[in-house]
Design an enzyme around this catalytic site. Structure first.
Site: not given
Ligand code: RNT
Ligand code: ZN
Length: 416
Positions: A182, A223, A259, A283
């Site tokens: 990410w 991500e 997100h 996530h």
């Molecule tokens: C950030 C993303 C990512 C982080 C982690 C710590 O918006 O969600 O996944 O939260 O990698």
């Molecule tokens: Zn995340």
């Protein structure tokens, strides 16, 4: 008492054609990737003193883990209070260096994670991993998409180093390792070009994923994200970018339910992604008005996400991780509540008569479909959950909470 109530409740579920024993068996196979970063407000141990990248942990509840040992102790406490077998999700910033040693993120090696491997081995955990492309002086604005070639190279090298470390986890722990990328890259205000950085993102990712690595053991995911704090107008790694890139390159998309635009639901996306991907990653989090990463609750969207996983018969194709960081309450409690709620949502989903519900939809019997779904909401879920806790040698009701407060008084209170 628990057993008697279980028996009675089971027969109620059976009236709806639900196989409770089967649901419990499947629930026990549902492993969640537990994010290490809930324990220390996402700070890590490699020298950063503040969190950047447009994400924020708010609150200053005492007891934050300040080093690897404290974090491991806290994770042990959490593991002792949750049923089932799980995985650990680490960030590169949680490298454990020897006294006096330190290397920058592009030079990280498997040996810097040996302590975590030992920890995981002893507890039968697999490890998932994340390059850390924030909270670093080379991540002031852009990382993999920077206009500065040196900066780009630094982060490409970091990601490549992380792939190697994931391979090490997979080899040592005899299970796959998900490596999730990410990036926080984006802009506060209206961009001139939305294209330049996205093109560079594609090129940087190409370099990373085309390195030699064991594809059977290391699953790379990307991500996406729609906005961040200070990155309100533009993120390079948008949903379309990630969907297209991952589909074309046969890697995993990772969907974080904080997100997307507020009315967009990840539960609605899972079936589509599963049509085009062998595996996808999640996530599971809880956005409150923004990507606030609140503790996961036993709420409608969490249930709906789990319902999709089960209804698509995809428990082995959806890799579920959690992603929240609340610094305003006891951090162990945050973890335990969030993990248990993900499990409860999964149990709730496993306790739905999916086949007959699907059939009602096909028969266009929407009246009965709604009637059953609403009746099921008030079935004696409590008794089934308690029986599962008992199977896992855990106490019921608020017992876990007493344990957490006891740990707070004896351990967390000692931390400055
Ligand atoms: C950030 C993303 C990512 C982080 C982690 C710590 O918006 O969600 O996944 O939260 O990698
Ligand atoms: Zn995340």
């Amino acid at each position: 008492m628990i057993e008697r109530r279980f028996k009675e409740s089971k027969s109620i579920y059976e009236q709806y054609g639900i196989n409770v024993e089967n649901a419990l068996k499947k629930l026990d196979e549902f492993s969640i990737s537990i994010h290490c970063w809930q324990g220390d407000d996402v700070l890590g141990f490699d020298g950063s003193s503040s969190l950047s990248g447009g994400i924020q942990a708010t609150g200053n509840y005492p007891g934050r883990a300040r080093n690897a040992q404290e974090l491991m102790n806290d994770i042990d406490k959490v593991l002792s209070l949750i049923p089932g077998k799980h995985r650990l999700n680490l960030h590169a910033s949680y490298a454990v260096f020897d006294e006096g040693e330190w290397v920058d993120r592009d030079k990280l090696e498997p040996k810097h994670f040996k302590k975590w491997v030992d920890f995981a081995k002893d507890r039968g955990l697999g490890i998932d991993f994340n390059p850390t492309l924030f909270s670093h002086d080379k991540a002031i604005d852009f990382t993999l998409t920077s206009e500065d070639k040196e900066i780009r190279k630094f982060w490409i090298d970091h990601c490549k180093a992380c792939v190697k470390i994931s391979e090490y986890f997979a080899k040592e722990l005899n299970t796959y390792s998900l490596l999730n990328i990410w990036i926080p890259d984006g802009l506060k205000d209206v961009p001139a070009s939305r294209f330049i950085n996205r093109k560079r993102f594609k090129e940087s990712l190409d370099e990373i994923i085309h390195m030699e690595y064991n594809k059977d053991k290391v699953y790379i995911s990307i991500e996406s994200k729609v906005f961040g704090i200070g990155l309100e107008s533009y993120t390079v790694g948008s949903s379309e970018f990630v969907q297209s890139y991952t589909a074309k390159n046969n890697i995993l998309p990772l969907l974080d339910n904080g997100h997307y635009h507020p009315t967009e639901l990840v539960s609605d996306k899972i079936s589509t992604m599963l049509l085009f991907h062998e595996k996808i990653a999640l996530h599971v989090t809880r956005p409150v008005r923004w990507d606030s990463d609140h503790v996961v609750l036993f709420d409608d969207e969490t249930k709906e996400i789990m319902k999709e996983i089960v209804n698509n018969d995809a428990m082995d194709r959806v890799l579920v991780g959690l992603d929240f960081f609340d610094a305003s309450i006891n951090r162990i409690s945050a973890w335990v509540i969030g993990i248990r709620n993900a499990q409860k949502a999964m149990l709730y989903s496993l306790l739905l008569p999916h086949d007959s519900l699907n059939k009602l939809q096909e028969e266009k019997n929407y009246t009965k479909l709604m009637a059953i779904l609403e009746e099921i909401k008030t079935l004696p879920f409590y008794d089934i959950w308690n029986y599962y806790l008992k199977q896992n040698n855990l106490n019921i009701d608020m017992d876990w909470y007493k344990d957490v407060i006891d740990y707070e008084e004896k351990e967390l209170a000692k931390r400055g």
